[in-house]
Design an enzyme around this catalytic site. Sequence first.
Site, PDB file in Angstrom:
ATOM      1  N   LYS A  13     -99.430 -31.384 -88.365  1.00  0.00           N
ATOM      2  CA  LYS A  13     -99.265 -32.611 -89.658  1.00  0.00           C
ATOM      3  C   LYS A  13     -99.273 -33.919 -88.769  1.00  0.00           C
ATOM      4  CE  LYS A  13     -96.740 -34.312 -93.419  1.00  0.00           C
ATOM      5  NZ  LYS A  13     -95.562 -34.128 -94.155  1.00  0.00           N
ATOM      6  N   ARG A  79     -92.489 -35.718 -83.726  1.00  0.00           N
ATOM      7  CA  ARG A  79     -90.922 -35.051 -84.211  1.00  0.00           C
ATOM      8  C   ARG A  79     -90.586 -34.058 -83.268  1.00  0.00           C
ATOM      9  NH1 ARG A  79     -90.209 -30.439 -87.523  1.00  0.00           N
ATOM     10  NH2 ARG A  79     -88.165 -30.562 -88.544  1.00  0.00           N
ATOM     11  N   ASP A 136     -84.523 -34.805 -84.585  1.00  0.00           N
ATOM     12  CA  ASP A 136     -83.762 -34.224 -85.622  1.00  0.00           C
ATOM     13  C   ASP A 136     -82.219 -34.260 -85.621  1.00  0.00           C
ATOM     14  OD1 ASP A 136     -85.505 -33.858 -87.881  1.00  0.00           O
ATOM     15  OD2 ASP A 136     -85.577 -31.806 -87.782  1.00  0.00           O
ATOM     16  N   GLY A 194     -85.231 -26.010 -96.588  1.00  0.00           N
ATOM     17  CA  GLY A 194     -84.280 -26.098 -95.756  1.00  0.00           C
ATOM     18  C   GLY A 194     -83.191 -27.267 -96.467  1.00  0.00           C
ATOM     19  N   MET A 263     -87.865 -23.010-106.207  1.00  0.00           N
ATOM     20  CA  MET A 263     -86.542 -23.336-107.135  1.00  0.00           C
ATOM     21  C   MET A 263     -87.292 -23.669-108.310  1.00  0.00           C
ATOM     22  SD  MET A 263     -83.473 -23.756-107.915  1.00  0.00           S
ATOM     23  CE  MET A 263     -82.748 -24.105-106.214  1.00  0.00           C
ATOM     24  N   GLY A 307     -87.430 -31.988-101.396  1.00  0.00           N
ATOM     25  CA  GLY A 307     -88.327 -31.681-102.410  1.00  0.00           C
ATOM     26  C   GLY A 307     -87.356 -31.347-103.587  1.00  0.00           C
ATOM     27  N   ILE A 308     -86.427 -30.505-103.504  1.00  0.00           N
ATOM     28  CA  ILE A 308     -85.515 -29.905-104.470  1.00  0.00           C
ATOM     29  C   ILE A 308     -84.706 -31.260-105.098  1.00  0.00           C
ATOM     30  CG2 ILE A 308     -83.511 -28.721-105.493  1.00  0.00           C
ATOM     31  CD1 ILE A 308     -84.713 -26.159-103.404  1.00  0.00           C
ATOM     32  N   ASN A 311     -86.804 -33.770-106.961  1.00  0.00           N
ATOM     33  CA  ASN A 311     -87.628 -33.175-108.230  1.00  0.00           C
ATOM     34  C   ASN A 311     -87.076 -32.449-109.105  1.00  0.00           C
ATOM     35  OD1 ASN A 311     -90.217 -34.783-107.368  1.00  0.00           O
ATOM     36  ND2 ASN A 311     -90.154 -33.255-105.605  1.00  0.00           N
ATOM     37  N   GLU A 338     -89.794 -38.496 -93.742  1.00  0.00           N
ATOM     38  CA  GLU A 338     -89.509 -38.584 -92.137  1.00  0.00           C
ATOM     39  C   GLU A 338     -90.577 -39.023 -91.271  1.00  0.00           C
ATOM     40  OE1 GLU A 338     -86.913 -34.444 -92.088  1.00  0.00           O
ATOM     41  OE2 GLU A 338     -89.099 -34.360 -92.581  1.00  0.00           O
TER      42      GLU A 338
END
Length: 354
Positions: A13, A79, A136, A194, A263, A307-308, A311, A338
Amino acid sequence: MIFVVNAGSSSLKVSLYRSDLTRLADGTISNIGGNGTLKLDGVATTVTSDDHADALTQIQAALASAGRDMDNVSAAAHRVVHGGAQLTAPARLTPDVVQAIRDCIPLAPLHNPVNLAGIDALTAQRPDLPQFASFDTAFHASNSEVTTRYAIPEAQHQAGIRRYGFHGMSYANMVHDFGDALPDRLLAFHLGNGASLCAIKAGKSLATSMGYSPLAGLTMGTRSGDIDGAAVLRIAAELGIEATDKLLNKQSGLKGLAGDNDMKALLERDDDAARLAVSHFCYWAARHAGSAIVAMGGIDAVAFTGGIGENAAPIRDRIMQHLGFLGDLPVHVIEADEEKQIARDALALMGGTA
């Protein structure tokens, strides 16, 4: 421009940023080593890449074709998952720093080698390009010894068996986004496939739920979260080490409880397994929150990202219901970014305006 590279085991990415941190482009290549997909700003193309170096060449060519001339890139920023006890802040990549990243491979055998693959590929292509790395684990370097030390003999501690913590770039970005409005004692949740939390006091990490690896702490998408070591030993005796690793990291968590780590899908289901998985996720997030609040000596606000976290309002609400005894706390939702934090780190090391 700053070229941000995030190399995964079979994916790559990248993002391009201007020096004012305006994002110019995003691109990914999946399934490196076979037939995969190159996505650039939402447009997908089928590609075949041999390795990370080949994937990097293809994605740079795609950026150039889209009018993002790589000749205008002044630095690259990577990263890196694990910096160990030595790499506790963003750093310019020198031979010594690259060797230190290699030395951390035993701590992150699935992640650091592919992070290095991205570094090595770009070094071979652009040897004169300044390169930087963000880690990280670095945000949690402010944790005290009593926080990071496991109650094990010195020999194992010296071998690197201690709590490190992860999602550090996400938490650093959160602190930056708050700016002068940062609460003194912030309970921060990064909730996605995660999941972790962090006790942030005066902008510094005091404690976090992940430990030696990202397996520890909260219930996650496919990771078990905390589990008794004796239980792990029993599973390993029955299945073997590799199968146990796969079970705890890829077949547990929400997936282990309900067969699905999405989720959104679990919230839409109306069955006992889905209800248990959602309840487990929220309950154990709140249980671990109690530990973080003790570390800070209290709490002033809560923030959600990931993400969770960003949203899934029902998940935020249920976690806050568990914490309702603490009173009416301010709740913030912060966009996870990030890649921007990685670019920000590089600009700061270059003496830029981050």
